[in-house]
Design a protein around this motif. Structure first.
Motif, PDB file in Angstrom:
ATOM      1  N   THR A  87      -1.360  -4.608  -4.198  1.00  0.00           N
ATOM      2  CA  THR A  87      -2.444  -3.949  -3.490  1.00  0.00           C
ATOM      3  C   THR A  87      -3.710  -3.983  -4.334  1.00  0.00           C
ATOM      4  OG1 THR A  87      -3.061  -1.886  -2.384  1.00  0.00           O
ATOM      5  CG2 THR A  87      -1.818  -1.691  -4.434  1.00  0.00           C
ATOM      6  N   TYR A  88      -4.784  -3.439  -3.794  1.00  0.00           N
ATOM      7  CA  TYR A  88      -6.043  -3.384  -4.535  1.00  0.00           C
ATOM      8  C   TYR A  88      -5.895  -2.480  -5.765  1.00  0.00           C
ATOM      9  CZ  TYR A  88      -8.316  -5.514  -0.494  1.00  0.00           C
ATOM     10  OH  TYR A  88      -8.677  -6.364   0.504  1.00  0.00           O
ATOM     11  N   SER A 114       0.802  -1.216   0.000  1.00  0.00           N
ATOM     12  CA  SER A 114       0.000   0.000   0.000  1.00  0.00           C
ATOM     13  C   SER A 114       0.836   1.268   0.000  1.00  0.00           C
ATOM     14  CB  SER A 114      -0.912   0.003   1.241  1.00  0.00           C
ATOM     15  OG  SER A 114      -0.127  -0.058   2.411  1.00  0.00           O
ATOM     16  N   SER A 120       3.102  -2.565  -5.779  1.00  0.00           N
ATOM     17  CA  SER A 120       1.848  -2.729  -6.527  1.00  0.00           C
ATOM     18  C   SER A 120       1.038  -3.928  -6.050  1.00  0.00           C
ATOM     19  CB  SER A 120       2.140  -2.874  -8.024  1.00  0.00           C
ATOM     20  OG  SER A 120       2.887  -4.058  -8.275  1.00  0.00           O
ATOM     21  N   TYR A 177       2.270   6.021  -2.342  1.00  0.00           N
ATOM     22  CA  TYR A 177       2.139   7.470  -2.396  1.00  0.00           C
ATOM     23  C   TYR A 177       3.434   8.180  -2.781  1.00  0.00           C
ATOM     24  CZ  TYR A 177      -2.279   6.255  -0.271  1.00  0.00           C
ATOM     25  OH  TYR A 177      -3.503   5.693  -0.040  1.00  0.00           O
ATOM     26  N   ASN A 225       3.602   8.001  -6.461  1.00  0.00           N
ATOM     27  CA  ASN A 225       2.660   8.946  -7.073  1.00  0.00           C
ATOM     28  C   ASN A 225       3.242  10.355  -7.127  1.00  0.00           C
ATOM     29  OD1 ASN A 225       0.518   7.301  -7.762  1.00  0.00           O
ATOM     30  ND2 ASN A 225      -0.503   7.496  -5.800  1.00  0.00           N
ATOM     31  N   SER A 273      -7.848  -0.378  -6.909  1.00  0.00           N
ATOM     32  CA  SER A 273      -8.323   0.973  -6.610  1.00  0.00           C
ATOM     33  C   SER A 273      -7.217   1.849  -6.036  1.00  0.00           C
ATOM     34  CB  SER A 273      -9.505   0.911  -5.634  1.00  0.00           C
ATOM     35  OG  SER A 273      -9.127   0.236  -4.438  1.00  0.00           O
ATOM     36  N   ASN A 274      -6.247   1.235  -5.338  1.00  0.00           N
ATOM     37  CA  ASN A 274      -5.135   2.012  -4.786  1.00  0.00           C
ATOM     38  C   ASN A 274      -4.174   2.496  -5.868  1.00  0.00           C
ATOM     39  OD1 ASN A 274      -6.078   1.681  -2.185  1.00  0.00           O
ATOM     40  ND2 ASN A 274      -4.818  -0.116  -1.774  1.00  0.00           N
TER      41      ASN A 274
END
Length: 199
Positions: A62-63, A12, A60, A15, A18, A65-66
């Motif tokens: 993770t869901y 998760s 990566s 960020y 990103n 959507s994340n």
């Protein structure tokens, strides 16, 4: 087991990636009026792809959507590089630029990991990470050379290499799996993933 725990703990933590992609987007946006598409593509491989690929198997995990915000940023950068409209369909753009989307980058890197495992190119610590159906039973079935996916009691584990590795590997064509040269295998793999997205 340690590898699984690392995958879960890092899955998760996307960020920072990103933020780095956002910075790359700012640079590419400023130069889009002065550079050719080829030069913008070079900027992509220099400023963006390293962040998308580094430790991708971990963060990566993770869901989907994340990963959505990252995918939106990525699509915007791709449209800038090719000079497409804001709402242009993104799949043909990926194909024309010969690049993979966020999800296929992960599939590509997972497949590369499995190729290394299949050919005994990984450290000894990974030797017993996966098992084939043939190792579990001796029945002559059509998929007895495929790798078994690990049992998952939670959704989180389904995103780790222990589950996704066999899943991705078992879906690959023979020319990727049986290639004796890694460079040839990666070329075939990228073409397979790009063509699959169009179908």
């Amino acid at each position: 087991m340690d590898f699984l725990l690392i995958s879960i703990s890092c899955g998760s933590n996307i960020y920072p990636t990103n933020q780095k992609i956002s910075k790359a987007l700012g640079v590419i946006s400023k130069f889009r009026f002065f550079l050719s598409s080829k030069s913008l593509l070079t900027l992509y491989h220099t400023l963006e792809y390293p962040y998308l690929s580094y430790c991708n198997i971990l963060w990566s995990s993770t869901y989907p959507s994340n990963l959505n915000r990252m995918f939106l940023l990525y699509k915007y950068i791709v449209r800038i590089k090719i000079g497409a409209e804001h709402l242009a369909h993104i799949v043909p753009l990926f194909y024309n630029l010969n690049i993979l989307d966020i999800y296929n980058i992960n599939a590509f890197l997972v497949a590369c990991f499995m190729y290394s495992y299949y050919n005994n190119l990984l450290p000894n610590a990974f030797d017993t990470l996966f098992s084939t159906h043939h190792q579990i039973h001796r029945y002559d079935t059509w998929n007895n050379r495929n790798y078994c996916t690990h049992y998952c009691r939670s959704n989180i584990k389904q995103f780790t290499i222990m589950h996704q590795g066999p899943k991705v590997w078992n879906s690959l064509p023979c020319d990727v799996i049986l290639s004796y040269r890694f460079s040839i295998s990666k070329t075939s793999l990228k073409k397979f993933l790009t063509d699959r997205k169009l179908n």
